[in-house]
Design a protein around this motif. Structure first.
Motif, PDB file in Angstrom:
ATOM      1  N   VAL A 106       0.699  -1.138   0.020  1.00 44.55           N
ATOM      2  CA  VAL A 106      -0.028   0.058  -0.009  1.00 44.55           C
ATOM      3  C   VAL A 106       0.826   1.286   0.046  1.00 44.55           C
ATOM      4  N   THR A 107       0.585   2.332  -0.458  1.00 50.93           N
ATOM      5  CA  THR A 107       0.999   3.532  -0.656  1.00 50.93           C
ATOM      6  C   THR A 107       0.059   4.689  -0.386  1.00 50.93           C
ATOM      7  N   SER A 108       0.354   5.834   0.003  1.00 54.52           N
ATOM      8  CA  SER A 108      -0.255   7.011  -0.125  1.00 54.52           C
ATOM      9  C   SER A 108       0.201   7.832  -1.420  1.00 54.52           C
ATOM     10  N   VAL A 109      -0.770   8.547  -2.002  1.00 51.85           N
ATOM     11  CA  VAL A 109      -0.287   9.353  -3.072  1.00 51.85           C
ATOM     12  C   VAL A 109       0.371  10.484  -2.338  1.00 51.85           C
ATOM     13  N   GLY A 110       1.601  10.926  -3.348  1.00 53.21           N
ATOM     14  CA  GLY A 110       2.402  12.210  -3.006  1.00 53.21           C
ATOM     15  C   GLY A 110       1.987  13.174  -4.030  1.00 53.21           C
ATOM     16  N   ASN A 111       2.541  14.475  -3.804  1.00 57.25           N
ATOM     17  CA  ASN A 111       2.315  15.342  -4.811  1.00 57.25           C
ATOM     18  C   ASN A 111       2.540  15.201  -6.359  1.00 57.25           C
ATOM     19  N   HIS A 112       3.883  14.445  -6.316  1.00 57.79           N
ATOM     20  CA  HIS A 112       4.103  13.881  -7.683  1.00 57.79           C
ATOM     21  C   HIS A 112       3.310  13.110  -8.517  1.00 57.79           C
ATOM     22  N   GLU A 113       2.338  12.364  -7.855  1.00 57.72           N
ATOM     23  CA  GLU A 113       1.595  11.231  -8.420  1.00 57.72           C
ATOM     24  C   GLU A 113       0.534  12.267  -9.209  1.00 57.72           C
ATOM     25  N   PHE A 114       0.474  13.447  -8.953  1.00 53.30           N
ATOM     26  CA  PHE A 114      -0.434  14.210  -9.807  1.00 53.30           C
ATOM     27  C   PHE A 114       0.458  15.078 -11.103  1.00 53.30           C
ATOM     28  N   ASP A 115       1.545  14.919 -11.050  1.00 51.73           N
ATOM     29  CA  ASP A 115       2.359  15.727 -12.071  1.00 51.73           C
ATOM     30  C   ASP A 115       1.601  15.403 -13.612  1.00 51.73           C
ATOM     31  N   GLU A 116       0.983  14.503 -13.869  1.00 53.56           N
ATOM     32  CA  GLU A 116       0.274  14.057 -15.198  1.00 53.56           C
ATOM     33  C   GLU A 116      -1.276  14.055 -15.094  1.00 53.56           C
ATOM     34  N   GLY A 117      -1.714  14.598 -14.122  1.00 53.60           N
ATOM     35  CA  GLY A 117      -3.225  14.763 -13.693  1.00 53.60           C
ATOM     36  C   GLY A 117      -4.058  13.457 -13.069  1.00 53.60           C
ATOM     37  N   ALA A 118      -4.847  13.523 -12.836  1.00 54.60           N
ATOM     38  CA  ALA A 118      -5.740  12.539 -12.139  1.00 54.60           C
ATOM     39  C   ALA A 118      -6.257  11.126 -12.997  1.00 54.60           C
ATOM     40  N   ALA A 119      -6.197  11.448 -14.488  1.00 54.68           N
ATOM     41  CA  ALA A 119      -6.405  10.438 -15.235  1.00 54.68           C
ATOM     42  C   ALA A 119      -5.405   9.326 -15.317  1.00 54.68           C
ATOM     43  N   GLU A 120      -4.131  10.092 -15.430  1.00 60.62           N
ATOM     44  CA  GLU A 120      -2.798   9.405 -15.453  1.00 60.62           C
ATOM     45  C   GLU A 120      -2.631   8.535 -14.249  1.00 60.62           C
ATOM     46  N   LEU A 121      -2.969   9.030 -13.019  1.00 64.05           N
ATOM     47  CA  LEU A 121      -2.806   8.607 -11.973  1.00 64.05           C
ATOM     48  C   LEU A 121      -3.758   7.316 -11.757  1.00 64.05           C
ATOM     49  N   ALA A 122      -4.869   7.417 -12.116  1.00 63.34           N
ATOM     50  CA  ALA A 122      -5.879   6.244 -12.116  1.00 63.34           C
ATOM     51  C   ALA A 122      -5.721   5.235 -13.283  1.00 63.34           C
TER      52      ALA A 122
END
Length: 606
Positions: free
Chosen positions: A152-168
């Motif tokens: 398991v991991t939390s998200v960090g700020n860099h998980e959003f570098d390419e936006g929510a769709a890419e994180l999904a």
């Protein structure tokens, strides 16, 4: 964005077999005060029960954790690939560390003999990644984390570098929407859940991803709540967080701790992508030596003091520092707070003693230690194969020479030689777009690694490859030109040390011709001496107009530089890495390499 689907969990791999590895990491021990556990047995007498069919009251649960990997699959170079170790005589030495081939070996060895073992992370697993991962939108890193058996991991700020769709997509799989599949197999996504409890879809008001996850084994239950720092929108491009709201870390964790308690989960760990600043740069500094909590400062100290006592331990990150500390909770009881530096150089081994009678963690028995991911252990063969596969795909692009240097050009320091070089590159590129460009400003956080003279591969010493340039500037920010008044330029420089940046200054790297004095004996905005600010030897005229080159992140007001988001007459150019490549190619050859800049544009008074 919906939470992780049930089908995702059906894909999770069974963890029945662990590979045998050798050699343990160097460690430092930070522990809560030793005390007898409640009841008739101590932890030493009754926990463990590794071979028994009828477990005792107390069960040790191993929590292995790390944070801020940033796609560093290969051993990071220079200072990014070393940790400082405090010696018994009080001196320090540096130890080479990092690389997933070694991290895998260390984690697998650490798990041996621990049937109750969880591996968790504190965010920024991806983003700002070297070429081997970044070129492929971090699919290689997700594959590596799956092989590492990350739970398991939390998200960090860099998980959003390419936006929510890419994180999904990283969570659930599927080929990249623009570039398609990189291999003959479709990307499967993460075998582990990303947690984003305090990241809400602005329309639905619901969490973007799962807010929490519960680990279960033979009656033992440990809940994990994952959050990123509330200030994520200030340090990520506006496009990356579009349509999202980031809520207070403490309020969010308290909310979901209550929900877990209602579900009968009383042992809770918070994964928080926010961090602190220890009193020493040595990873094995005794953080609690001056007294509980005195060894760490910064945002995480305040967060830790306010999170509900129902949470038993905090795994943190973001600041790339190493610490194993206790900080009192609101009830005044010490609670473990850990961080394992960055880039896979360390991992933390925490022992949580679970009380089967209460379902809670016996906090007086919690122990934790940071271990170095040394490079003197065998490489994990599966990681070597993974790196080889992706390097083969990246090699035609990454191995191309783009310039030559005569020595290390480092990113370290208030003003760094590499910061000067990058600012000069953006100024020169800006002048190809508009000859009236006056100066360039570069945010220090956008410079991710130093340029090292020693060859990283077969290219030869002093050769800068595209892969090395990509590692330095991996964000694909554009170079933007904007008009500012002189008063705005002065205000932007003062924002380095005031407002959101007062406690932890962010000193912009500046192009040739811009000079000023930074007086650290003063406080707030006064630390930037107004009368000292000059361009090509002349004082900045508050009423004049200046053409300024920045990257798109700063042009959007990122890193607390609100004034830089107020420019006019915008002109958007190519990405910042292209500007650096052009500059290196134009100003260096194999026989006439670039020397490290002197970093003498800012006069610092201490």
């Amino acid at each position: 964005m919906p939470a992780t689907s049930p089908a995702h969990h059906q894909r999770r791999r069974r963890r029945t077999n662990r590979l045998l590895a050798t050699a343990a990491g160097v460690l430092t021990v930070g522990a809560l005060a030793a005390a007898a556990l409640p009841g008739s047995a101590t932890a030493d007498e009754n926990h463990g029960n590794k071979g028994k069919s009828h477990p005792g009251r107390y069960q040790d649960v191993q929590l292995l954790s790390f944070n801020d990997l940033h796609g560093n699959l290969e051993p990071p170079s220079g200072s990014s690939g070393r940790v400082t170790e405090l010696q018994p005589d009080g001196t320090t030495k540096t130890v080479d560390a990092g690389g997933v081939e070694y991290l895998a070996t260390h984690l697998r060895e650490a798990r041996e003999g621990n049937r109750y073992s969880i591996t968790a992370a504190g965010g920024d697993m991806v983003g700002a990644s070297p070429l081997i991962s970044g070129l492929f939108h971090d699919e290689p890193t997700i594959e590596a984390l799956n092989k590492l058996d990350l739970d398991v991991t939390s998200v960090g700020n860099h998980e959003f570098d390419e936006g929510a769709a890419e994180l999904a997509r990283l969570q659930s799989g599927g080929c990249h929407p623009d570039e398609g599949c990189y291999t003959d197999k479709e990307f499967k996504g993460a075998d582990f859940p990303y947690l984003a409890a305090n990241v809400l879809d602005e329309k639905t008001k619901k969490p973007l991803l799962k807010p929490y996850w519960v680990w279960k084994k033979q009656g033992v239950k440990v809940g994990f709540i994952g959050v990123t720092l509330e200030g994520t929108p200030d340090i990520v491009s506006a496009e990356g967080v579009k349509g999202l709201a980031f809520k207070d870390e403490v309020e969010t964790i308290d909310k979901y701790a209550k929900e877990l308690q209602r579900q009968g989960v009383k042992s809770i760990v918070a994964l928080i992508h926010e961090g602190g600043f220890p009193a020493s740069s040595s990873y094995n500094y005794d953080c609690d030596s001056p007294g509980a909590g005195d060894g760490i400062s910064g945002p995480i100290a305040d967060i830790a003091k306010n999170i509900t006592p129902q949470v038993d331990a905090l795994v943190t990150g973001h600041t790339h520092n190493a610490y194993v500390c206790t900080v009192p909770d609101p009830a005044g009881k010490p609670r473990m707070v850990t961080s394992a530096a960055s880039f896979g150089r360390l991992y933390t081994d925490t022992t949580l003693t679970y009380d089967r009678a209460t379902g809670d963690i016996a906090r007086t028995a919690v122990k934790s230690a940071n271990h170095v991911v040394t490079r003197d252990v065998p490489k994990a063969p599966d990681m070597t194969a993974l790196i080889g596969k992706w390097n083969t795909l990246a090699a035609p692009i990454g191995n191309r020479p783009i310039g030559y240097i005569s020595g290390d050009i480092v990113k370290d320091g208030t003003e760094s030689p590499l910061g000067d070089l990058i600012a000069d590159a953006q100024l020169e590129y800006g002048r190809t777009l508009d000859a009236e460009t006056d100066l360039a400003l570069m945010n220090p956080g956008g410079i991710r690694a130093s340029l090292t003279h020693a060859a990283g591969g077969a290219e030869g010493d002093g050769v800068v490859t595209f892969a090395e340039g990509f590692t330095v500037q991996p964000f694909a920010n554009t170079v933007n030109l904007q008009d500012f008044t002189g008063a705005q330029v002065i205000q932007a420089l003062k924002e380095q040390v005031s407002g959101p940046n007062e406690a932890a200054p962010k000193i912009l790297q500046i192009s040739s011709g811009l000079t000023y004095t930074l007086d650290l004996t003063k406080s707030g905005a006064d630390r930037v001496v107004t009368d000292s600010i000059k361009l090509n030897g002349s004082a900045i005229d508050p009423s004049a107009t200046y053409r300024v080159a920045t990257n798109s992140f700063l042009a959007g007001g990122g890193d607390g530089f609100a004034t830089l988001g107020e420019g006019t007459n915008d002109l958007v150019g190519e990405d910042d890495l292209a500007a650096l490549e052009r500059y290196l190619t134009a100003h260096s050859t194999a026989t006439n390499p670039i020397a490290p800049p002197k970093a003498d544009r800012i006069t610092i008074v201490r």
